[in-house]
Design a protein around this motif. Structure first.
Motif, short mmCIF file in Angstrom:
data_model
loop_
_atom_site.label_atom_id
_atom_site.label_comp_id
_atom_site.label_asym_id
_atom_site.label_seq_id
_atom_site.Cartn_x
_atom_site.Cartn_y
_atom_site.Cartn_z
N PRO A 180 -44.33 -30.30 28.31
CA PRO A 180 -44.51 -28.63 28.11
C PRO A 180 -43.44 -28.22 27.28
CG PRO A 180 -43.89 -28.94 30.30
CD PRO A 180 -43.90 -30.52 29.66
N LEU A 181 -43.95 -27.14 26.15
CA LEU A 181 -43.05 -26.55 25.47
C LEU A 181 -43.61 -24.96 25.33
CD1 LEU A 181 -43.44 -29.29 23.35
CD2 LEU A 181 -41.17 -28.54 22.97
N ALA A 182 -42.75 -24.11 25.00
CA ALA A 182 -43.33 -22.57 24.82
C ALA A 182 -42.57 -22.26 23.44
CB ALA A 182 -42.52 -21.69 25.99
N ALA A 183 -43.20 -21.42 22.73
CA ALA A 183 -42.61 -21.06 21.53
C ALA A 183 -43.14 -19.55 21.16
CB ALA A 183 -43.20 -21.90 20.31
N SER A 184 -42.24 -18.95 20.39
CA SER A 184 -42.48 -17.33 20.01
C SER A 184 -41.98 -17.34 18.63
CB SER A 184 -42.03 -16.33 20.86
OG SER A 184 -40.63 -16.69 20.99
N GLY A 185 -42.85 -16.35 17.80
CA GLY A 185 -42.47 -16.48 16.31
C GLY A 185 -43.12 -15.22 15.64
N ILE A 186 -42.57 -15.15 14.58
CA ILE A 186 -42.87 -13.89 13.79
C ILE A 186 -43.38 -14.15 12.27
CG2 ILE A 186 -42.35 -11.64 12.62
CD1 ILE A 186 -40.06 -11.40 14.88
N PHE A 187 -44.48 -13.69 11.92
CA PHE A 187 -45.13 -13.82 10.66
C PHE A 187 -44.60 -12.91 9.65
CE2 PHE A 187 -48.33 -12.79 7.17
CZ PHE A 187 -48.28 -14.04 6.50
N PHE A 188 -44.05 -13.11 8.61
CA PHE A 188 -43.59 -12.35 7.73
C PHE A 188 -44.42 -12.24 6.52
CE2 PHE A 188 -39.96 -13.28 10.26
CZ PHE A 188 -39.20 -12.16 10.57
N GLY A 189 -45.02 -11.05 5.73
CA GLY A 189 -45.84 -11.14 4.91
C GLY A 189 -45.12 -11.15 3.53
N ARG A 190 -45.95 -10.89 2.44
CA ARG A 190 -45.26 -11.06 1.23
C ARG A 190 -44.08 -9.89 0.77
NH1 ARG A 190 -50.43 -11.52 -2.49
NH2 ARG A 190 -51.01 -10.11 -0.79
N SER A 191 -44.28 -8.77 1.45
CA SER A 191 -43.03 -7.88 1.03
C SER A 191 -41.94 -8.10 1.97
CB SER A 191 -43.71 -6.34 1.56
OG SER A 191 -44.21 -6.41 3.05
N GLY A 192 -41.87 -8.99 2.96
CA GLY A 192 -40.84 -9.50 3.81
C GLY A 192 -41.04 -8.73 5.03
N GLU A 193 -41.97 -7.82 5.22
CA GLU A 193 -42.05 -7.27 6.76
C GLU A 193 -42.74 -7.92 7.77
OE1 GLU A 193 -43.39 -3.15 6.47
OE2 GLU A 193 -42.84 -2.81 4.54
#
Length: 179
Positions: free
Chosen positions: A43-56
């Motif tokens: 078992p694993l857990a992950a968390s993340g963020i998607f940054f769009g073209r503008s970097g936001e």
């Protein structure tokens, strides 16, 4: 906006160059040693963020995963929950051809992902089909880099591009969970 994907999962190409011109061989002597067959087992857990073209930062997500291996072939089942309430599932099948190189498939990957690992890093490239708002799909090229840190955290930096132009980036952290 395309729906981001974790390449959590996960997989790579033998002498790939990528983000900033780096080469997998740059990490050959790195420690701690990363072996995806060991790290992605259990078992694993992950968390993340998607940054769009503008970097936001446009979208956050968490992922619950379970990896299982039999010899050189493994599966990684991923359950995503996005900050906008959407959910998604993906199951990767990874196959190592030797201790360095592997391929990976998933239902929304065109053909095979091609990957490799060396020292403290791994990388993989593939084409991913993403559903967009309104129901149509877009296919993007993905380049994933994975870095194992001393505390056991696996960090994934993934670049998404279309026609050679970067359209987004993902930063994801993975943690192994007790069995």
């Amino acid at each position: 906006m395309p729906r981001p994907s974790l390449a959590a999962a996960l997989a790579l190409a033998a002498t790939l160059s990528g983000c900033g011109g780096q080469s997998l061989d740059d990490y050959a002597a790195g420690t701690p040693r990363l072996d995806l067959r060991e790290y992605l087992d259990g078992p694993l857990a992950a968390s993340g963020i998607f940054f769009g073209r503008s970097g936001e930062a446009e979208l956050r997500f968490t992922v619950d995963m379970v990896g299982e291996w039999e010899g050189s072939t493994g599966t990684l089942a991923e359950d995503f929950v996005y900050s906008d309430g959407r959910t998604e599932q993906r199951t990767w099948t990874l196959t190592f051809t030797d201790d360095r190189n592997f391929t990976a498939t998933a239902h929304d990957v065109e053909g095979e992902a091609v990957g490799a690992q060396s020292g403290s890093a791994a990388t993989m490239r593939y084409r991913l089909r993403l559903k967009r708002e309104g129901g149509d799909e877009i296919t993007v090229s993905m380049e994933d880099w994975f870095y194992l840190t001393e505390d056991g955290t696996l960090i994934n930096r993934a670049r998404m591009s279309k026609f050679g132009v970067t359209v987004g980036e993902l930063i994801v952290t993975f943690r192994k969970l007790p069995r």
